[in-house]
Design an enzyme around this catalytic site. Structure first.
Site, PDB file in Angstrom:
ATOM      1  N   GLY A 365      14.103  14.385  89.258  1.00  0.00           N
ATOM      2  CA  GLY A 365      15.376  14.822  89.897  1.00  0.00           C
ATOM      3  C   GLY A 365      15.837  16.178  89.155  1.00  0.00           C
ATOM      4  O   GLY A 365      15.353  16.488  88.334  1.00  0.00           O
ATOM      5  N   GLY A 368      22.298  18.942  86.882  1.00  0.00           N
ATOM      6  CA  GLY A 368      23.349  20.356  86.596  1.00  0.00           C
ATOM      7  C   GLY A 368      22.667  21.373  85.407  1.00  0.00           C
ATOM      8  O   GLY A 368      22.796  22.525  85.645  1.00  0.00           O
ATOM      9  N   PHE A 369      21.831  20.706  84.495  1.00  0.00           N
ATOM     10  CA  PHE A 369      21.515  21.666  83.568  1.00  0.00           C
ATOM     11  C   PHE A 369      19.945  22.134  83.698  1.00  0.00           C
ATOM     12  O   PHE A 369      19.224  22.988  83.430  1.00  0.00           O
ATOM     13  CB  PHE A 369      21.464  21.336  82.288  1.00  0.00           C
ATOM     14  CG  PHE A 369      22.863  21.066  81.863  1.00  0.00           C
ATOM     15  CD1 PHE A 369      23.489  22.256  81.044  1.00  0.00           C
ATOM     16  CD2 PHE A 369      23.486  19.905  81.655  1.00  0.00           C
ATOM     17  CE1 PHE A 369      24.438  22.315  80.807  1.00  0.00           C
ATOM     18  CE2 PHE A 369      25.033  20.062  81.369  1.00  0.00           C
ATOM     19  CZ  PHE A 369      25.469  21.152  80.825  1.00  0.00           C
ATOM     20  N   GLY A 370      19.332  21.158  84.955  1.00  0.00           N
ATOM     21  CA  GLY A 370      17.965  21.768  85.170  1.00  0.00           C
ATOM     22  C   GLY A 370      16.971  20.515  85.560  1.00  0.00           C
ATOM     23  O   GLY A 370      17.673  19.425  86.106  1.00  0.00           O
ATOM     24  N   VAL A 372      14.052  17.421  86.046  1.00  0.00           N
ATOM     25  CA  VAL A 372      13.537  16.404  84.801  1.00  0.00           C
ATOM     26  C   VAL A 372      12.238  16.075  85.750  1.00  0.00           C
ATOM     27  O   VAL A 372      12.230  15.814  86.758  1.00  0.00           O
ATOM     28  CB  VAL A 372      14.537  15.175  84.850  1.00  0.00           C
ATOM     29  CG1 VAL A 372      13.950  13.914  83.855  1.00  0.00           C
ATOM     30  CG2 VAL A 372      15.991  15.476  84.460  1.00  0.00           C
ATOM     31  N   ASP A 486      28.842  12.480  78.986  1.00  0.00           N
ATOM     32  CA  ASP A 486      28.519  12.661  80.307  1.00  0.00           C
ATOM     33  C   ASP A 486      27.984  11.252  80.842  1.00  0.00           C
ATOM     34  O   ASP A 486      26.910  11.071  81.527  1.00  0.00           O
ATOM     35  CB  ASP A 486      27.400  13.721  80.418  1.00  0.00           C
ATOM     36  CG  ASP A 486      27.236  14.265  81.756  1.00  0.00           C
ATOM     37  OD1 ASP A 486      28.259  13.811  82.580  1.00  0.00           O
ATOM     38  OD2 ASP A 486      26.300  14.922  82.241  1.00  0.00           O
TER      39      ASP A 486
HETATM   40  N1  LIG Z   1      14.174   9.186  81.134  1.00  0.00           N
HETATM   41  C1  LIG Z   1      14.194   9.023  82.509  1.00  0.00           C
HETATM   42  N2  LIG Z   1      13.428   8.167  83.256  1.00  0.00           N
HETATM   43  C2  LIG Z   1      13.388   8.316  84.477  1.00  0.00           C
HETATM   44  N3  LIG Z   1      14.200   9.113  85.124  1.00  0.00           N
HETATM   45  C3  LIG Z   1      14.996   9.910  84.677  1.00  0.00           C
HETATM   46  C4  LIG Z   1      15.074   9.926  83.377  1.00  0.00           C
HETATM   47  N4  LIG Z   1      16.039  10.851  82.936  1.00  0.00           N
HETATM   48  C5  LIG Z   1      16.283  11.444  84.157  1.00  0.00           C
HETATM   49  N5  LIG Z   1      15.854  10.915  85.292  1.00  0.00           N
HETATM   50  C6  LIG Z   1      15.919  10.982  86.528  1.00  0.00           C
HETATM   51  O1  LIG Z   1      16.250  12.640  86.578  1.00  0.00           O
HETATM   52  C7  LIG Z   1      17.289  12.836  87.618  1.00  0.00           C
HETATM   53  C8  LIG Z   1      18.101  14.031  87.150  1.00  0.00           C
HETATM   54  O2  LIG Z   1      18.542  13.899  85.945  1.00  0.00           O
HETATM   55  P1  LIG Z   1      19.268  15.087  85.251  1.00  0.00           P
HETATM   56  O3  LIG Z   1      19.985  14.344  83.941  1.00  0.00           O
HETATM   57  O4  LIG Z   1      18.608  16.221  85.088  1.00  0.00           O
HETATM   58  O5  LIG Z   1      20.419  15.152  86.156  1.00  0.00           O
HETATM   59  P2  LIG Z   1      21.714  14.287  86.335  1.00  0.00           P
HETATM   60  O6  LIG Z   1      21.846  13.239  85.483  1.00  0.00           O
HETATM   61  O7  LIG Z   1      22.022  13.812  87.957  1.00  0.00           O
HETATM   62  O8  LIG Z   1      22.839  15.291  85.948  1.00  0.00           O
HETATM   63  P3  LIG Z   1      23.284  15.617  84.615  1.00  0.00           P
HETATM   64  O9  LIG Z   1      22.779  16.941  84.440  1.00  0.00           O
HETATM   65  O10 LIG Z   1      24.798  15.939  84.592  1.00  0.00           O
HETATM   66  O11 LIG Z   1      22.803  14.816  83.511  1.00  0.00           O
HETATM   67  C9  LIG Z   1      18.039  11.396  87.305  1.00  0.00           C
HETATM   68  O12 LIG Z   1      18.960  11.270  88.248  1.00  0.00           O
HETATM   69  C10 LIG Z   1      17.113  10.472  87.227  1.00  0.00           C
HETATM   70  O13 LIG Z   1      16.730  10.007  88.515  1.00  0.00           O
END
Ligand SMILES: Nc1ncnc2c1ncn2[C@@H]1O[C@H](COP(=O)(O)OP(=O)(O)OP(=O)(O)O)[C@@H](O)[C@H]1O
Ligand SMILES: *[C@@H]1O[C@H](CO)[C@@H](O)[C@H](O)[C@H]1NC(C)=O
Ligand SMILES: *[C@@H]1O[C@H](CO)[C@@H](O)[C@H](O)[C@H]1NC(C)=O
Ligand SMILES: *[C@@H]1O[C@H](CO)[C@@H](O)[C@H](O)[C@H]1NC(C)=O
Ligand SMILES: *[C@@H]1O[C@H](CO)[C@@H](O)[C@H](O)[C@H]1NC(C)=O
Ligand SMILES: *[C@@H]1O[C@H](CO)[C@@H](O)[C@H](O)[C@H]1NC(C)=O
Ligand SMILES: *[C@@H]1O[C@H](CO)[C@@H](O)[C@H](O)[C@H]1NC(C)=O
Ligand SMILES: *[C@@H]1O[C@H](CO)[C@@H](O)[C@H](O)[C@H]1NC(C)=O
Ligand SMILES: [Mg+2]
Length: 684
Positions: A365, A368-370, A372, A486
């Protein structure tokens, strides 16, 4: 006693015999005894040399090497060819063999030549250069020379009636040959026919010269080095040497002269025997021939060398490029203080390989910061989620990493473990445990009209309780106060057992229990920001409670925190409040649950959600209280919609320039509406 001494002496002489035999056995390059010897090279051999003759360190006998040169090499001791008392004795049979090479600087121009000779003296100082170093114009042809020679003549001299400039001759007392033949040999092939050889070819050749005393037959043979002794002689003559080698002391040796052409006349090996065949010369033991001029390049080399060179250069270049690429690709930023965080520091290379080079396929996914990425660590085979956060400055990085690392020590069943980090130029990578069921956000909102995966109310309520337990742990149960900052559905991750776990700790802040949080730049997500956080930028456990309240409403209603209805923006909170006022609170519960839920629990969740996201900090419960309400250990205070009604007023009066009285609770400005938030120009 006397006997003992004799025994002793005989033992000593036996020892001497052994030593002498050993010495002879070891020095196999120079076997000489009495009137036969064989030399494989001449290193350490006692030769009498004169003129330009020398023995190279390799053992090569060079009779000449330069322009206008003359050289002689003698076997040092005289030999007795003539058996009986002078005069009229008979000359014994003898046999000589040698391997020679004539190396001319110019491939096809001949120099004088060389010869093997038998002479009555070692003093040949009266010889001239052009007479192969054997004779001079004064004594040429005089029978008192008592000289026998086998010449290898590379010049055609008319005065000596030479047949050509490449011949072998038998010479008695004279440069005019008794018998001569064009250089070559019989039996080169099976037919026994004649094969030409060139003396100045620079190639090693072997000569055999045999004199048979009884028949007075002289036979001379020649063959390329390595070939067997030809059966048919090249030259054959009958000449009673008894009248020539009259002296009982004769010397044998080699002689050579160069004409105007620089030529090296070399002897590689030599064997001689009286009354028998000369010992065989082992070609493998001979010294190497020197090269004249640049080594002729073989065709194979001419083709392969450029290719090999090209390949080598290419390979070196490739390696350099690969190394440079590797350096750039896996480049990290590492500072001394990071040593303390040893095990929490991941190498970028590992993370790169874990995520398949951050391939799109592994993208979980984008936040906002990058991005994953999902990954599998190379060594432990553990599944991880790698979050790439881009950042500009290094300021405060040490403190930040310190926090990341100490957050990595958090352990709770409702917390996503933060395993470590990696730092690159302008980029920070945070490594979390991988949560197989993704984020709550993915399950909460049906995409493309699909039924949301979070089917049952019980499941949702369990996740709510899990998140509450996780937050309580962060706020109160760990050694420091951790403010998550957050809380939102995308940061609530679901493990394989569908437990709600709080994730995304990269942005969390720590501070000691009982101290005020420091003001830092605001982080969080629109819609989950407590009003006082927007104003002051101060995050606190209460701001987390606020976000939790929004999350609670979201989970119950399956609605986003900011609604759009008829071009008007509502907060979810206002929307729920409105329904409650109208006595329709249950209507706000997610319709996809199809009324299949625990009404008490749902109402509790809605009311608690409203309470948690109360604009007044002091009105919000702590997470400890929230847990008690959710577990049913304590009753939620009696609430009516009017408890929250000022919110509506604040919303409506704001446009009229309404200022809240400063006597009111903590936050002087009461705003939860999106109108104020949007003036923050989007934030993220
Ligand atoms: N530990 C993890 N295990 C599985 N999926 C994850 C994990 N961490 C993040 N993800 C997936 O990656 C996506 C993107 O995460 P990310 O934290 O970058 O964005 P966000 O949560 O939508 O926004 P924010 O930057 O505010 O956290 C998440 O919505 C989630 O589906
Ligand atoms: C030729 O021989 C002389 C000695 O006679 C020696 O000094 C010289 O170095 C030799 N030259 C070469 C090129 O071997
Ligand atoms: C070489 O042989 C000669 C004659 O036999 C002898 O006089 C001389 O001493 C020998 N030299 C060496 C170094 O053995
Ligand atoms: C030696 O031989 C020659 C002829 O070959 C002869 O004239 C002479 O008398 C002989 N001398 C002796 C001592 O036999
Ligand atoms: C060669 O000459 C010697 C002496 O001159 C003589 O004794 C001998 O018989 C001769 N040999 C032959 C084969 O003629
Ligand atoms: C060699 O012979 C010449 C005469 O031919 C003489 O002058 C010279 O002294 C002799 N050298 C030696 C070393 O005997
Ligand atoms: C041959 O040489 C000897 C001695 O050197 C000399 O006395 C004689 O005159 C020479 N003979 C001829 C024909 O030159
Ligand atoms: C050998 O050389 C001679 C003279 O150069 C020439 O006449 C003859 O044909 C050659 N023989 C062979 C087999 O090459
Ligand atoms: Mg996130």
């Amino acid at each position: 006693m006397h006997q003992m001494k004799t025994k002793h002496r005989s033992f000593l002489s036996f020892l001497c015999f052994i030593i002498v035999s050993l010495v002879f056995a070891l020095s196999d390059c120079a076997v000489s005894s009495g009137d036969h010897f064989v030399y494989h090279g001449f290193a350490g051999v006692n030769l009498t040399l004169d003129g330009n003759a020398l023995v190279t360190p390799d053992g090569l006998l060079e009779l000449t090497n330069d322009t206008v040169n003359l050289g002689h090499a003698f076997y040092p001791t005289p030999l007795s060819f003539n058996t009986q008392q002078r005069p009229n004795g008979t000359v014994r049979s003898f046999s000589v063999s040698f391997v020679f090479a004539i190396l001319s600087v110019h491939a096809d121009i001949s120099a004088d030549g060389m010869a093997f000779f038998v002479a009555p003296t070692k003093n040949l100082s009266n010889t001239w250069a052009q007479y192969i170093g054997l004779l001079n114009s004064g004594n040429d042809g005089n029978t008192s020379n008592h000289m026998f020679a086998v010449e290898l003549d590379t010049t055609q001299n008319d005065e000596f009636k030479d047949i050509d400039n490449n011949h072998v001759g038998i010479n008695i007392d004279s440069l005019t040959s008794l018998r001569a033949h064009h250089t070559g040999y019989y039996g080169g092939d099976d037919s026994g026919s004649f094969s030409n050889l060139t003396l100045i070819s620079g190639k090693a050749m072997q000569v055999w010269a045999d004199y048979h005393g009884e028949t007075t037959q002289i036979e001379v043979r020649l063959a390329p080095a390595g070939a067997a002794k030809p059966a048919r002689p090249l030259l054959s003559a009958v000449c009673n040497l008894s009248a020539v080698l009259v002296s009982d002391k004769s010397y044998i040796g080699f002689s050579a002269t160069t004409g105007a052409i620089s030529t090296r006349h070399c002897v590689l090996g030599w064997s001689f025997a009286m009354d028998g065949p000369a010992p065989a010369i082992d070609l493998s033991k001979l010294p190497e021939l020197p090269r004249l001029g640049p080594k002729p390049r073989s065709k194979v080399l001419e083709i392969t060398l450029p290719i090999a060179t090209g390949l080598f250069v290419l390979a070196v270049g490739l390696v350099v490029v690969l190394l440079a690429y590797r350096r750039l690709r896996y480049k990290e930023v590492k500072e001394d203080w990071e040593v303390d965080f040893g095990p929490h520091r991941f190498s970028f290379k590992d993370l790169f390989h874990a995520t398949g080079g951050f391939r799109k396929k592994n993208l979980l996914g984008v936040g906002g910061f990058g991005q994953v990425y999902k990954g599998v660590l190379p060594e432990s085979r553990a599944e991880v989620a790698v979050k790439r956060v881009s950042h500009e400055s290094r300021q405060g990085m040490k403190e930040f990493i310190a926090e990341v690392v100490s957050i990595g020590r958090l352990r709770h069943r409702n917390i996503v473990p933060l395993l470590g980090y990696c730092r690159r130029e302008g980029e920070l990578l945070l490594v979390y445990d991988y949560m197989s069921n993704g984020s709550l956000a993915q399950h909460l909102y049906s995409e493309g009209g699909q039924q949301p995966a979070l089917g049952s109310w019980a499941q949702r309520f369990r996740i709510v309780k899990g998140v509450a337990a996780g937050l309580l742990y962060l706020h109160e149960k760990w050694e420091k106060v951790v403010v998550h900052r957050d809380i939102k559905p995308s940061n609530v991750l679901l493990d394989s057992e569908m437990n709600g776990r709080i994730g995304d700790f990269g942005l969390s802040r720590l501070y000691d229990h009982g101290t005020d949080p420091q003001t830092t730049h605001m982080v969080g997500t629109m819609g989950y920001l407590a009003p006082e956080l927007v104003r002051s930028g101060k995050a606190s456990p209460s701001t987390d409670v606020f976000a939790f309240g929004v999350l609670l409403l979201e989970i119950t209603c399956a609605q986003r925190p900011v609604l759009r209805q008829q071009q008007q923006q509502h907060t979810l909170m206002d929307w729920v409040l409105e329904h409650w006022q109208n006595g329709l609170l249950a209507e706000t519960v997610d319709p996809s649950l199809r009324k299949d839920y625990n009404l008490d629990e749902a109402c509790l969740a809605l009311k608690l959600g409203l309470l948690c996201s109360h604009p007044f900090v002091s009105a919000r419960p702590t997470m400890r209280q929230v847990m008690q309400y959710l577990e049913g250990d304590a009753a939620i205070p009696e609430l009516t919609p009017t408890h929250f009604s000022f919110t509506m007023q604040a919303l409506t009066r704001q446009d009229e320039g309404f200022e809240s009285p400063s006597s009111m609770l903590d936050p002087p400005l009461l705003t939860t509406s999106m109108g104020t938030f949007s003036s923050l120009s989007g934030g993220r």
